[in-house]
Design an enzyme around this catalytic site. Structure first.
Site, PDB file in Angstrom:
ATOM      1  N   GLY A 129     -12.794  23.556 -38.231  1.00 25.90           N
ATOM      2  CA  GLY A 129     -14.019  23.703 -37.447  1.00 25.90           C
ATOM      3  C   GLY A 129     -15.064  22.653 -37.713  1.00 25.90           C
ATOM      4  O   GLY A 129     -16.217  22.827 -37.308  1.00 25.90           O
ATOM      5  N   GLU A 133      -8.447  23.180 -42.834  1.00 24.31           N
ATOM      6  CA  GLU A 133      -7.576  23.039 -41.663  1.00 24.31           C
ATOM      7  C   GLU A 133      -8.287  22.316 -40.523  1.00 24.31           C
ATOM      8  O   GLU A 133      -8.612  22.908 -39.498  1.00 24.31           O
ATOM      9  CB  GLU A 133      -7.163  24.436 -41.165  1.00 24.31           C
ATOM     10  CG  GLU A 133      -6.468  25.266 -42.198  1.00 24.31           C
ATOM     11  CD  GLU A 133      -6.374  26.743 -41.816  1.00 24.31           C
ATOM     12  OE1 GLU A 133      -5.651  27.486 -42.491  1.00 24.31           O
ATOM     13  OE2 GLU A 133      -7.054  27.155 -40.843  1.00 24.31           O
ATOM     14  N   PRO A 134      -8.544  21.034 -40.676  1.00 29.25           N
ATOM     15  CA  PRO A 134      -9.242  20.311 -39.612  1.00 29.25           C
ATOM     16  C   PRO A 134      -8.320  20.042 -38.422  1.00 29.25           C
ATOM     17  O   PRO A 134      -7.190  19.580 -38.600  1.00 29.25           O
ATOM     18  CB  PRO A 134      -9.628  18.982 -40.288  1.00 29.25           C
ATOM     19  CG  PRO A 134      -8.580  18.793 -41.349  1.00 29.25           C
ATOM     20  CD  PRO A 134      -8.201  20.157 -41.827  1.00 29.25           C
ATOM     21  N   GLY A 135      -8.806  20.342 -37.231  1.00 28.72           N
ATOM     22  CA  GLY A 135      -8.060  20.004 -36.014  1.00 28.72           C
ATOM     23  C   GLY A 135      -8.807  18.901 -35.285  1.00 28.72           C
ATOM     24  O   GLY A 135      -8.501  17.712 -35.386  1.00 28.72           O
ATOM     25  N   ARG A 195     -11.931  21.486 -20.947  1.00 22.90           N
ATOM     26  CA  ARG A 195     -13.058  21.797 -21.839  1.00 22.90           C
ATOM     27  C   ARG A 195     -14.414  21.870 -21.129  1.00 22.90           C
ATOM     28  O   ARG A 195     -15.203  22.781 -21.419  1.00 22.90           O
ATOM     29  CB  ARG A 195     -13.108  20.824 -23.025  1.00 22.90           C
ATOM     30  CG  ARG A 195     -11.820  20.852 -23.869  1.00 22.90           C
ATOM     31  CD  ARG A 195     -11.942  20.041 -25.153  1.00 22.90           C
ATOM     32  NE  ARG A 195     -12.819  20.685 -26.102  1.00 22.90           N
ATOM     33  CZ  ARG A 195     -14.057  20.330 -26.319  1.00 22.90           C
ATOM     34  NH1 ARG A 195     -14.576  19.297 -25.712  1.00 22.90           N
ATOM     35  NH2 ARG A 195     -14.796  21.014 -27.182  1.00 22.90           N
ATOM     36  N   TYR A 226     -15.569  25.541 -21.743  1.00 23.71           N
ATOM     37  CA  TYR A 226     -16.516  25.661 -22.860  1.00 23.71           C
ATOM     38  C   TYR A 226     -17.870  25.039 -22.551  1.00 23.71           C
ATOM     39  O   TYR A 226     -18.685  24.899 -23.453  1.00 23.71           O
ATOM     40  CB  TYR A 226     -15.978  24.929 -24.096  1.00 23.71           C
ATOM     41  CG  TYR A 226     -14.657  25.399 -24.614  1.00 23.71           C
ATOM     42  CD1 TYR A 226     -14.492  26.689 -25.125  1.00 23.71           C
ATOM     43  CD2 TYR A 226     -13.563  24.541 -24.655  1.00 23.71           C
ATOM     44  CE1 TYR A 226     -13.277  27.105 -25.633  1.00 23.71           C
ATOM     45  CE2 TYR A 226     -12.340  24.955 -25.165  1.00 23.71           C
ATOM     46  CZ  TYR A 226     -12.204  26.232 -25.651  1.00 23.71           C
ATOM     47  OH  TYR A 226     -11.006  26.632 -26.164  1.00 23.71           O
ATOM     48  N   CYS A 267      -8.186  22.358  -6.066  1.00 19.67           N
ATOM     49  CA  CYS A 267      -8.801  23.272  -5.121  1.00 19.67           C
ATOM     50  C   CYS A 267      -9.443  24.418  -5.890  1.00 19.67           C
ATOM     51  O   CYS A 267      -8.964  25.551  -5.906  1.00 19.67           O
ATOM     52  CB  CYS A 267      -7.733  23.778  -4.164  1.00 19.67           C
ATOM     53  SG  CYS A 267      -8.464  24.410  -2.681  1.00 19.67           S
ATOM     54  N   GLU A 268     -10.539  24.104  -6.538  1.00 18.71           N
ATOM     55  CA  GLU A 268     -11.227  25.016  -7.456  1.00 18.71           C
ATOM     56  C   GLU A 268     -12.387  24.188  -7.973  1.00 18.71           C
ATOM     57  O   GLU A 268     -12.267  22.969  -8.057  1.00 18.71           O
ATOM     58  CB  GLU A 268     -10.273  25.362  -8.600  1.00 18.71           C
ATOM     59  CG  GLU A 268     -10.733  26.396  -9.560  1.00 18.71           C
ATOM     60  CD  GLU A 268     -10.405  27.824  -9.110  1.00 18.71           C
ATOM     61  OE1 GLU A 268     -11.223  28.690  -9.436  1.00 18.71           O
ATOM     62  OE2 GLU A 268      -9.381  28.053  -8.468  1.00 18.71           O
ATOM     63  N   TYR A 282      -7.613  19.259 -27.868  1.00 20.98           N
ATOM     64  CA  TYR A 282      -7.656  20.299 -26.830  1.00 20.98           C
ATOM     65  C   TYR A 282      -7.792  19.691 -25.426  1.00 20.98           C
ATOM     66  O   TYR A 282      -8.408  20.289 -24.543  1.00 20.98           O
ATOM     67  CB  TYR A 282      -8.781  21.319 -27.117  1.00 20.98           C
ATOM     68  CG  TYR A 282      -8.749  21.832 -28.541  1.00 20.98           C
ATOM     69  CD1 TYR A 282      -7.727  22.689 -28.957  1.00 20.98           C
ATOM     70  CD2 TYR A 282      -9.685  21.418 -29.484  1.00 20.98           C
ATOM     71  CE1 TYR A 282      -7.665  23.128 -30.276  1.00 20.98           C
ATOM     72  CE2 TYR A 282      -9.618  21.852 -30.807  1.00 20.98           C
ATOM     73  CZ  TYR A 282      -8.612  22.703 -31.192  1.00 20.98           C
ATOM     74  OH  TYR A 282      -8.544  23.126 -32.488  1.00 20.98           O
TER      75      TYR A 282
HETATM   76  C1  LIG Z   1      -8.052  26.164 -34.278  1.00 19.93           C
HETATM   77  C2  LIG Z   1      -7.971  26.401 -35.736  1.00 19.93           C
HETATM   78  C3  LIG Z   1      -8.388  25.427 -36.629  1.00 19.93           C
HETATM   79  C4  LIG Z   1      -8.982  24.107 -36.205  1.00 19.93           C
HETATM   80  O1  LIG Z   1     -10.175  24.201 -35.547  1.00 19.93           O
HETATM   81  P1  LIG Z   1     -10.951  22.835 -35.190  1.00 19.93           P
HETATM   82  O2  LIG Z   1     -12.210  23.272 -34.568  1.00 19.93           O
HETATM   83  O3  LIG Z   1     -10.080  22.091 -34.225  1.00 19.93           O
HETATM   84  O4  LIG Z   1     -11.125  22.087 -36.457  1.00 19.93           O
HETATM   85  C5  LIG Z   1      -8.236  25.679 -37.980  1.00 19.93           C
HETATM   86  N1  LIG Z   1      -7.702  26.839 -38.423  1.00 19.93           N
HETATM   87  C6  LIG Z   1      -7.290  27.795 -37.584  1.00 19.93           C
HETATM   88  C7  LIG Z   1      -6.710  29.031 -38.132  1.00 19.93           C
HETATM   89  C8  LIG Z   1      -7.406  27.622 -36.221  1.00 19.93           C
HETATM   90  O5  LIG Z   1      -7.021  28.594 -35.397  1.00 19.93           O
END
Ligand SMILES: *Cc1c(COP(=O)(O)O)cnc(C)c1O
Length: 403
Positions: free
Chosen positions: A222, A263-265, A302, A306, A332-333, A360
């Site tokens: 996050g 857990e960086p995404g 997104r 969001y 078409c939306e 994403y």
């Molecule tokens: C989606 C998710 C993340 C990553 O979130 P980001 O906002 O992309 O960093 C980490 N841990 C878990 C369990 C998730 O579901």
């Protein structure tokens, strides 16, 4: 110097591979990963790439080559990670409301598992007892994140086992002699305030001494990245300092040194991504000048989903006079990418690039309106590689059964 692809380079790629096109820049991922590892270099910390942000196997392979681990949100992501070369012990499956069959499969693959319900924890205990370590996803009852849709740790969220049910977790641990290896919390996405992570640690510290097998605490992902000018990124140095302080204030909770996981995404892959589109039509109306590009929320959801802001540039006319436009798609939306946005003068046929499109973006794309999913290109060491072909008509028919 921050890694970035130039406008000229992006135009060349748009011409070579066609549009709409996702482009990812490998060295930017490396730069982001280095920010994490250098900030935490003196701590016992591991990073698991939350791969639901972007699962192209070439991205997974690249992240693997950097030395990161991977966090999965489905058993198929875990299979993709294995396919990309991650060994099972570097794969974490943080589950959400999944059937127990996927947990059984995860055990058979030998990967690390976080369970998020009392129900699955009980089934886990009945089947595996102490024989297979398991983590517990807790819901810390903290409100954090960019907006409610991406907040997962608050007290109305479906995610995790509420911390106020910790007694029930402990009863199951006792009954089945569970081997609880980690406690996990993930409070949401786009968290700028590092104190949220510290608050999470504080909540876990109360519980840690109660789990005698504990080795890891997992603080989730996050981290925020800048989308707009003036936006800032989560201060990773400050995060490292505050996490280290929190541990210094609670030396060896439960008598054991614990490893910290993140857990960086988005943090790893958002800024590496560029989404290149081409302008089909310009429509002047009283309300707005609409610029319709050859895409829609079928390719980048997104903004509609969001209210996310993606910076948009006209890379075909970077010196054009700035004008106000609403950038929309061709489906078409209502699929507005940007309302009343200042962009250098746009002409039909120009290439518009959307920034921060790595996380994403492609991953949430669909075939809505029976349109093709975009192609994906990876730029690495200055070389562009096609890593996913654009759909073709046959893809739309592939799984259909013609009666
Ligand atoms: C989606 C998710 C993340 C990553 O979130 P980001 O906002 O992309 O960093 C980490 N841990 C878990 C369990 C998730 O579901």
């Amino acid at each position: 110097m921050s890694e970035q692809l130039s406008q000229d380079h992006l135009i060349r790629l748009g011409k070579e591979f066609g549009t709409p096109l996702y482009v990812y820049h490998a060295e930017k991922i490396k730069e982001q990963y280095a920010k994490l590892t250098s900030a935490f270099k003196n701590s016992n910390t591991l990073f698991f790439y939350a791969c639901k942000a972007l699962t192209n196997i070439n991205i997974l392979k690249y992240v693997c080559s950097l030395g990161a681990n991977v966090d999965c949100s489905s058993i198929n992501e875990a299979r993709l990670a294995l396919h990309a070369g991650f060994p099972p012990e570097r794969i974490l499956y943080t589950s959400n409301g999944i059937g127990f069959d996927e947990i059984e499969e995860a055990v058979s693959l030998g990967i690390i598992i976080n369970v998020d319900s009392l129900s699955n924890l009980e089934k886990f205990g009945q089947k595996y007892g102490h024989t297979y370590p398991v983590g517990i996803r807790l819901r810390p009852n903290i409100m954090a994140g960019g907006n409610l849709k991406i907040s997962t740790g608050h007290d109305k969220s479906k995610f995790g086992i509420p911390v106020d049910q910790a007694d029930k977790v402990l009863a199951l641990v006792e009954r089945y002699d569970l081997n609880i290896a980690d406690l996990h919390i993930h409070t949401g996405s786009e968290i700028k305030d590092v104190d949220v992570f510290v608050k999470g640690i504080e909540i876990l510290f109360d519980l840690i001494p109660k789990f005698s097998d504990l080795k890891f605490i997992d603080l989730g992902g996050g981290f925020k990245v800048p989308y707009k000018d003036g936006d800032s990124e989560t201060d990773i140095q400050l995060l490292a300092q505050k996490v280290n302080e929190a541990f210094a204030n609670h030396p060896n909770p439960g008598g054991r040194p614990l490893q910290v996981w993140f857990e960086p995404g988005k943090f790893l892959v958002s800024e590496c991504g560029y989404f290149i589109t081409k302008v089909n039509v310009i429509k002047e109306t009283d309300a707005a000048t609409f610029v319709s590009v050859d895409s829609g929320f079928n390719h980048l959801i997104r903004p509609m989903f969001y209210d996310a802001y993606h910076r948009i540039e006209n890379i075909s006319n970077p010196d054009g006079a700035p004008k106000r436009y609403s950038v929309v798609g061709n489906i078409c939306e209502t699929d507005t990418f940007a309302w009343d946005r200042t962009i250098n003068e746009v002409r039909e046929g120009d290439y518009l690039v959307f920034y921060n499109a790595g996380a994403y973006g492609f991953e949430m794309s669909s075939n809505f309106n029976s349109r093709y999913k975009p192609a994906e290109v990876l730029v690495k060491d200055g070389q562009a590689h096609l890593i996913r072909r654009r759909d073709v008509f046959q893809d739309l028919l592939r799984n259909q059964i013609d009666l």
